[in-house]
Design a protein around this motif. Structure first.
Motif, PDB file in Angstrom:
ATOM      1  N   THR A  61     102.952 135.770  62.081  1.00 18.24           N
ATOM      2  CA  THR A  61     102.604 134.466  62.641  1.00 18.24           C
ATOM      3  C   THR A  61     102.111 134.596  64.085  1.00 18.24           C
ATOM      4  O   THR A  61     101.086 134.036  64.441  1.00 18.24           O
ATOM      5  CB  THR A  61     103.821 133.515  62.596  1.00 18.24           C
ATOM      6  N   VAL A  62     102.830 135.353  64.904  1.00 20.66           N
ATOM      7  CA  VAL A  62     102.471 135.402  66.326  1.00 20.66           C
ATOM      8  C   VAL A  62     102.098 136.792  66.825  1.00 20.66           C
ATOM      9  O   VAL A  62     101.493 136.908  67.891  1.00 20.66           O
ATOM     10  CB  VAL A  62     103.602 134.837  67.218  1.00 20.66           C
ATOM     11  N   GLY A  63     102.474 137.829  66.107  1.00 23.47           N
ATOM     12  CA  GLY A  63     102.257 139.188  66.583  1.00 23.47           C
ATOM     13  C   GLY A  63     100.867 139.738  66.336  1.00 23.47           C
ATOM     14  O   GLY A  63     100.482 140.729  66.953  1.00 23.47           O
ATOM     15  N   GLN A  64     100.130 139.143  65.445  1.00 25.16           N
ATOM     16  CA  GLN A  64      98.775 139.601  65.160  1.00 25.16           C
ATOM     17  C   GLN A  64      97.791 138.550  65.639  1.00 25.16           C
ATOM     18  O   GLN A  64      98.050 137.358  65.523  1.00 25.16           O
ATOM     19  CB  GLN A  64      98.586 139.836  63.657  1.00 25.16           C
ATOM     20  N   PRO A  65      96.654 139.000  66.129  1.00 24.59           N
ATOM     21  CA  PRO A  65      95.661 138.007  66.560  1.00 24.59           C
ATOM     22  C   PRO A  65      95.127 137.221  65.367  1.00 24.59           C
ATOM     23  O   PRO A  65      94.950 137.761  64.283  1.00 24.59           O
ATOM     24  CB  PRO A  65      94.564 138.851  67.199  1.00 24.59           C
ATOM     25  N   PHE A  66      94.937 135.917  65.582  1.00 25.31           N
ATOM     26  CA  PHE A  66      94.370 135.103  64.522  1.00 25.31           C
ATOM     27  C   PHE A  66      92.887 135.391  64.440  1.00 25.31           C
ATOM     28  O   PHE A  66      92.220 135.631  65.420  1.00 25.31           O
ATOM     29  CB  PHE A  66      94.628 133.615  64.786  1.00 25.31           C
ATOM     30  N   GLY A  67      92.376 135.361  63.264  1.00 23.32           N
ATOM     31  CA  GLY A  67      90.967 135.666  63.056  1.00 23.32           C
ATOM     32  C   GLY A  67      90.661 135.715  61.583  1.00 23.32           C
ATOM     33  O   GLY A  67      91.142 134.902  60.812  1.00 23.32           O
ATOM     34  N   GLU A  68      89.898 136.711  61.204  1.00 21.93           N
ATOM     35  CA  GLU A  68      89.413 136.827  59.837  1.00 21.93           C
ATOM     36  C   GLU A  68      90.543 136.840  58.806  1.00 21.93           C
ATOM     37  O   GLU A  68      90.454 136.237  57.775  1.00 21.93           O
ATOM     38  CB  GLU A  68      88.560 138.098  59.693  1.00 21.93           C
ATOM     39  N   GLY A  69      91.627 137.538  59.097  1.00 20.75           N
ATOM     40  CA  GLY A  69      92.722 137.657  58.131  1.00 20.75           C
ATOM     41  C   GLY A  69      93.792 136.595  58.265  1.00 20.75           C
ATOM     42  O   GLY A  69      94.826 136.688  57.639  1.00 20.75           O
ATOM     43  N   ALA A  70      93.579 135.587  59.070  1.00 23.12           N
ATOM     44  CA  ALA A  70      94.621 134.601  59.355  1.00 23.12           C
ATOM     45  C   ALA A  70      95.189 133.922  58.114  1.00 23.12           C
ATOM     46  O   ALA A  70      96.405 133.783  58.020  1.00 23.12           O
ATOM     47  CB  ALA A  70      94.122 133.563  60.357  1.00 23.12           C
ATOM     48  N   PRO A  71      94.380 133.461  57.136  1.00 25.22           N
ATOM     49  CA  PRO A  71      94.991 132.811  55.965  1.00 25.22           C
ATOM     50  C   PRO A  71      95.940 133.741  55.199  1.00 25.22           C
ATOM     51  O   PRO A  71      96.990 133.301  54.746  1.00 25.22           O
ATOM     52  CB  PRO A  71      93.793 132.407  55.105  1.00 25.22           C
ATOM     53  N   VAL A  72      95.602 135.004  55.095  1.00 21.97           N
ATOM     54  CA  VAL A  72      96.482 135.954  54.417  1.00 21.97           C
ATOM     55  C   VAL A  72      97.752 136.136  55.232  1.00 21.97           C
ATOM     56  O   VAL A  72      98.859 136.149  54.676  1.00 21.97           O
ATOM     57  CB  VAL A  72      95.759 137.303  54.183  1.00 21.97           C
ATOM     58  N   ASN A  73      97.620 136.253  56.555  1.00 19.51           N
ATOM     59  CA  ASN A  73      98.804 136.398  57.415  1.00 19.51           C
ATOM     60  C   ASN A  73      99.729 135.202  57.273  1.00 19.51           C
ATOM     61  O   ASN A  73     100.938 135.354  57.163  1.00 19.51           O
ATOM     62  CB  ASN A  73      98.391 136.552  58.878  1.00 19.51           C
ATOM     63  N   VAL A  74      99.154 134.004  57.313  1.00 20.17           N
ATOM     64  CA  VAL A  74      99.964 132.787  57.207  1.00 20.17           C
ATOM     65  C   VAL A  74     100.653 132.729  55.848  1.00 20.17           C
ATOM     66  O   VAL A  74     101.845 132.411  55.751  1.00 20.17           O
ATOM     67  CB  VAL A  74      99.101 131.529  57.455  1.00 20.17           C
ATOM     68  N   LEU A  75      99.938 133.069  54.792  1.00 18.20           N
ATOM     69  CA  LEU A  75     100.507 133.039  53.447  1.00 18.20           C
ATOM     70  C   LEU A  75     101.674 134.012  53.322  1.00 18.20           C
ATOM     71  O   LEU A  75     102.755 133.657  52.838  1.00 18.20           O
ATOM     72  CB  LEU A  75      99.417 133.356  52.414  1.00 18.20           C
ATOM     73  N   PHE A  76     101.481 135.248  53.783  1.00 21.49           N
ATOM     74  CA  PHE A  76     102.559 136.226  53.659  1.00 21.49           C
ATOM     75  C   PHE A  76     103.669 135.987  54.666  1.00 21.49           C
ATOM     76  O   PHE A  76     104.821 136.348  54.419  1.00 21.49           O
ATOM     77  CB  PHE A  76     102.011 137.649  53.665  1.00 21.49           C
ATOM     78  N   ALA A  77     103.365 135.332  55.786  1.00 25.11           N
ATOM     79  CA  ALA A  77     104.422 134.906  56.701  1.00 25.11           C
ATOM     80  C   ALA A  77     105.285 133.837  56.026  1.00 25.11           C
ATOM     81  O   ALA A  77     106.514 133.854  56.134  1.00 25.11           O
ATOM     82  CB  ALA A  77     103.829 134.372  58.003  1.00 25.11           C
ATOM     83  N   ALA A  78     104.641 132.918  55.316  1.00 18.26           N
ATOM     84  CA  ALA A  78     105.383 131.867  54.610  1.00 18.26           C
ATOM     85  C   ALA A  78     106.272 132.463  53.524  1.00 18.26           C
ATOM     86  O   ALA A  78     107.443 132.082  53.387  1.00 18.26           O
ATOM     87  CB  ALA A  78     104.415 130.852  54.005  1.00 18.26           C
ATOM     88  N   ILE A  79     105.743 133.405  52.768  1.00 20.69           N
ATOM     89  CA  ILE A  79     106.529 134.039  51.702  1.00 20.69           C
ATOM     90  C   ILE A  79     107.691 134.834  52.306  1.00 20.69           C
ATOM     91  O   ILE A  79     108.840 134.703  51.876  1.00 20.69           O
ATOM     92  CB  ILE A  79     105.637 134.938  50.817  1.00 20.69           C
ATOM     93  N   GLY A  80     107.398 135.654  53.311  1.00 20.41           N
ATOM     94  CA  GLY A  80     108.453 136.445  53.955  1.00 20.41           C
ATOM     95  C   GLY A  80     109.502 135.571  54.605  1.00 20.41           C
ATOM     96  O   GLY A  80     110.703 135.839  54.512  1.00 20.41           O
ATOM     97  N   GLY A  81     109.058 134.500  55.271  1.00 24.92           N
ATOM     98  CA  GLY A  81     110.003 133.584  55.903  1.00 24.92           C
ATOM     99  C   GLY A  81     110.893 132.895  54.886  1.00 24.92           C
ATOM    100  O   GLY A  81     112.105 132.749  55.095  1.00 24.92           O
ATOM    101  N   MET A  82     110.289 132.476  53.779  1.00 23.21           N
ATOM    102  CA  MET A  82     111.060 131.808  52.731  1.00 23.21           C
ATOM    103  C   MET A  82     112.175 132.726  52.224  1.00 23.21           C
ATOM    104  O   MET A  82     113.347 132.330  52.142  1.00 23.21           O
ATOM    105  CB  MET A  82     110.136 131.417  51.565  1.00 23.21           C
ATOM    106  N   TYR A  83     111.810 133.972  51.911  1.00 27.66           N
ATOM    107  CA  TYR A  83     112.824 134.896  51.401  1.00 27.66           C
ATOM    108  C   TYR A  83     113.815 135.303  52.475  1.00 27.66           C
ATOM    109  O   TYR A  83     115.008 135.484  52.190  1.00 27.66           O
ATOM    110  CB  TYR A  83     112.167 136.118  50.760  1.00 27.66           C
ATOM    111  N   GLY A  84     113.359 135.452  53.707  1.00 27.27           N
ATOM    112  CA  GLY A  84     114.276 135.787  54.795  1.00 27.27           C
ATOM    113  C   GLY A  84     115.351 134.733  54.973  1.00 27.27           C
ATOM    114  O   GLY A  84     116.536 135.045  55.113  1.00 27.27           O
TER     115      GLY A  84
END
Length: 187
Positions: A61-84
């Protein structure tokens, strides 16, 4: 280290220790009056999974710069956060010997959310390529595990099948560790 590889390592720890506990392997105190091994599973498995998954979610969510891969980052952040967050609840149930049914209800919610996340993966990443299909199969293995845990917490599913499926999810999670985590090139 890639945050996905780190999180999947922690998740495998949680899955493995919980699976063995459910299978009855090292699940009884070593001697009369000794501490329950479930507390060790809680600390060395469930809490480790929670910490690493929440770390991944924050990193993506915050450690990687937002840009081209942002939707994938947000999606996997949501999945990881949910399980965490779910693993934090499981840790509390195990550590404090709480009623697991509310955690089972969270498992049911997470199963529904995971199906929605799988649809989002198809939209964001697409459906072309063996890697995408394997990732979807891994995510589906979690849906099955979540439903099994819901049944376990409500006394509808015995512990051993949940333990065996936990081993299956260890294997499927290893794919995310090695290939999704960037250790090996994706097929």
């Amino acid at each position: 280290m890639n945050p996905i590889a780190f999180a999947m390592t922690g998740l495998i720890f949680g899955l493995w220790l919980n699976a063995f506990n459910l299978l009855g392997i090292g699940a009884r105190p070593a001697k009369e009056g000794a501490v329950s091994p479930t507390k060790t599973v809680a600390a060395a498995g469930s809490l480790v999974a929670a910490i690493t998954l929440v770390f991944m979610a924050i990193w993506l969510t915050v450690g990687q710069p937002f840009g081209e891969g942002a939707p994938v980052n947000v999606l996997f952040a949501a999945i990881g956060g949910m399980y965490g967050l779910l693993w934090i609840g499981v840790f509390a149930v195990q550590w404090f010997n709480l009623d697991g049914r509310p955690a089972g209800n969270l498992c049911l919610l997470c199963a529904i959310l995971q199906v929605l996340h799988m649809i989002a993966v198809a939209i964001v990443v697409g459906t072309v390529g063996i890697h995408v299909w394997i990732v979807q199969a891994v995510l589906l293995s979690y849906v099955v595990l979540l439903l099994l845990f819901w049944g376990l917490f409500y006394g509808k599913v015995p512990a051993r099948p949940v333990g065996w499926w936990g081993i299956v999810t260890c294997i499927t999670t290893a794919y995310l560790l090695w290939f999704g985590g960037g250790i090996l090139p994706t097929p």
